[in-house]
Design an enzyme around this catalytic site. Structure first.
Site, mmCIF file in Angstrom:
data_model
loop_
_atom_site.group_PDB
_atom_site.id
_atom_site.type_symbol
_atom_site.label_atom_id
_atom_site.label_comp_id
_atom_site.label_asym_id
_atom_site.label_seq_id
_atom_site.Cartn_x
_atom_site.Cartn_y
_atom_site.Cartn_z
ATOM 1 N N ASN A 169 27.527 52.718 67.039
ATOM 2 C CA ASN A 169 27.886 53.729 66.044
ATOM 3 C C ASN A 169 28.396 54.977 66.757
ATOM 4 O O ASN A 169 27.949 55.340 67.847
ATOM 5 C CB ASN A 169 26.730 54.044 65.076
ATOM 6 C CG ASN A 169 25.420 54.378 65.748
ATOM 7 O OD1 ASN A 169 25.163 53.967 66.876
ATOM 8 N ND2 ASN A 169 24.581 55.122 65.057
ATOM 9 N N TYR B 76 30.546 64.856 59.290
ATOM 10 C CA TYR B 76 29.668 63.688 59.112
ATOM 11 C C TYR B 76 30.322 62.432 58.539
ATOM 12 O O TYR B 76 30.076 61.332 59.020
ATOM 13 C CB TYR B 76 28.467 64.049 58.221
ATOM 14 C CG TYR B 76 27.439 64.954 58.866
ATOM 15 C CD1 TYR B 76 27.636 65.497 60.136
ATOM 16 C CD2 TYR B 76 26.271 65.289 58.189
ATOM 17 C CE1 TYR B 76 26.687 66.335 60.715
ATOM 18 C CE2 TYR B 76 25.313 66.119 58.761
ATOM 19 C CZ TYR B 76 25.529 66.644 60.029
ATOM 20 O OH TYR B 76 24.595 67.460 60.590
ATOM 21 N N GLU C 192 28.844 47.988 63.602
ATOM 22 C CA GLU C 192 29.465 46.739 63.179
ATOM 23 C C GLU C 192 30.974 46.900 63.007
ATOM 24 O O GLU C 192 31.767 46.061 63.437
ATOM 25 C CB GLU C 192 28.868 46.273 61.835
ATOM 26 C CG GLU C 192 27.386 45.961 61.876
ATOM 27 C CD GLU C 192 26.497 47.150 61.569
ATOM 28 O OE1 GLU C 192 26.826 48.287 61.973
ATOM 29 O OE2 GLU C 192 25.458 46.939 60.929
ATOM 30 N N CYS D 41 29.888 48.086 55.705
ATOM 31 C CA CYS D 41 30.085 47.088 56.771
ATOM 32 C C CYS D 41 30.100 45.674 56.196
ATOM 33 O O CYS D 41 30.864 44.818 56.656
ATOM 34 C CB CYS D 41 29.000 47.217 57.831
ATOM 35 S SG CYS D 41 29.227 48.686 58.856
HETATM 36 N N1 THU Z 1 24.354 52.538 61.286
HETATM 37 C C1 THU Z 1 25.024 51.527 61.907
HETATM 38 O O1 THU Z 1 25.795 51.759 62.847
HETATM 39 N N2 THU Z 1 24.819 50.267 61.481
HETATM 40 C C2 THU Z 1 23.893 49.903 60.544
HETATM 41 O O2 THU Z 1 23.723 48.712 60.279
HETATM 42 C C3 THU Z 1 23.117 50.944 59.851
HETATM 43 C C4 THU Z 1 23.483 52.336 60.158
HETATM 44 C C5 THU Z 1 24.530 53.894 61.796
HETATM 45 C C6 THU Z 1 25.351 54.820 60.966
HETATM 46 C C7 THU Z 1 24.820 56.161 61.440
HETATM 47 O O3 THU Z 1 25.504 56.533 62.634
HETATM 48 C C8 THU Z 1 23.374 55.907 61.782
HETATM 49 O O4 THU Z 1 23.270 54.497 61.945
HETATM 50 C C9 THU Z 1 22.403 56.363 60.722
HETATM 51 O O5 THU Z 1 22.760 55.891 59.482
#
Ligand code: THU
EC number: 3.5.4.5
Length: 146
Positions: free
Chosen positions: A54, A60, A67, A102
């Site tokens: 991520n 934001y 993913e 996602c």
């Molecule tokens: N996030 C992901 O990258 N994948 C997930 O499956 C759930 C959430 C990230 C988005 C954000 O940067 C952080 O986790 C908190 O939501």
């Protein structure tokens, strides 16, 4: 018959590489706002693995999930047939589960492939994209209008 509807199980070697890659990718997460690192690893039909983390932003809404980073990397390198994606986070007591956005992006590239949702202790649950996003809207639907 059930077998036909299921995505074939991954070979142990592929699965182990995928699980390792998503944990490794988590280390690159850029998440100064949420402090919630996530890693993902995507296995293509050809046996290639694309990883992603991520990447958040001071503005934001521009943050992107692990993913989708992995999927965008694969697509931009010319790969769009996927067998599986594995996801890792630091959540100890829950399997990390992909967000709705996602799931929709995964679905764009088929419904019958596997999503491995892991815990740091190495355990996981696996579901198909179809199971995570039933009754979905996809590219085929756009062809149905006369
Ligand atoms: N996030 C992901 O990258 N994948 C997930 O499956 C759930 C959430 C990230 C988005 C954000 O940067 C952080 O986790 C908190 O939501």
């Amino acid at each position: 018959m059930a077998q036909e509807r299921c995505t074939p199980a991954l070979e142990l070697e592929h699965l182990q590489r995928l699980l390792l890659s998503c944990r490794e990718a988590k280390k690159s997460a850029y998440c100064p706002y949420s402090r919630f690192p996530v890693g993902a690893a995507l296995l293509t039909r050809e046996g290639r693995i694309f990883s992603g983390c991520n990447i958040e932003n001071a503005c934001y809404p521009l943050g992107i999930c692990a993913e989708r980073t992995a999927i965008q990397k694969a697509i931009s390198e010319g790969y769009k047939e996927f067998r599986a994606i594995a996801i890792a986070s630091d959540l100890q007591d829950d399997f990390i589960s992909p967000c709705g956005a996602c799931r929709q992006v995964m679905r764009e590239f088929g419904t019958n492939w596997a999503v491995y949702m892991t815990k740091p202790d190495g355990t996981y649950v696996v579901r198909t994209v179809q199971e995570l996003l039933p009754f979905s809207f996809g590219p085929e639907d756009l062809q149905k209008i006369q």
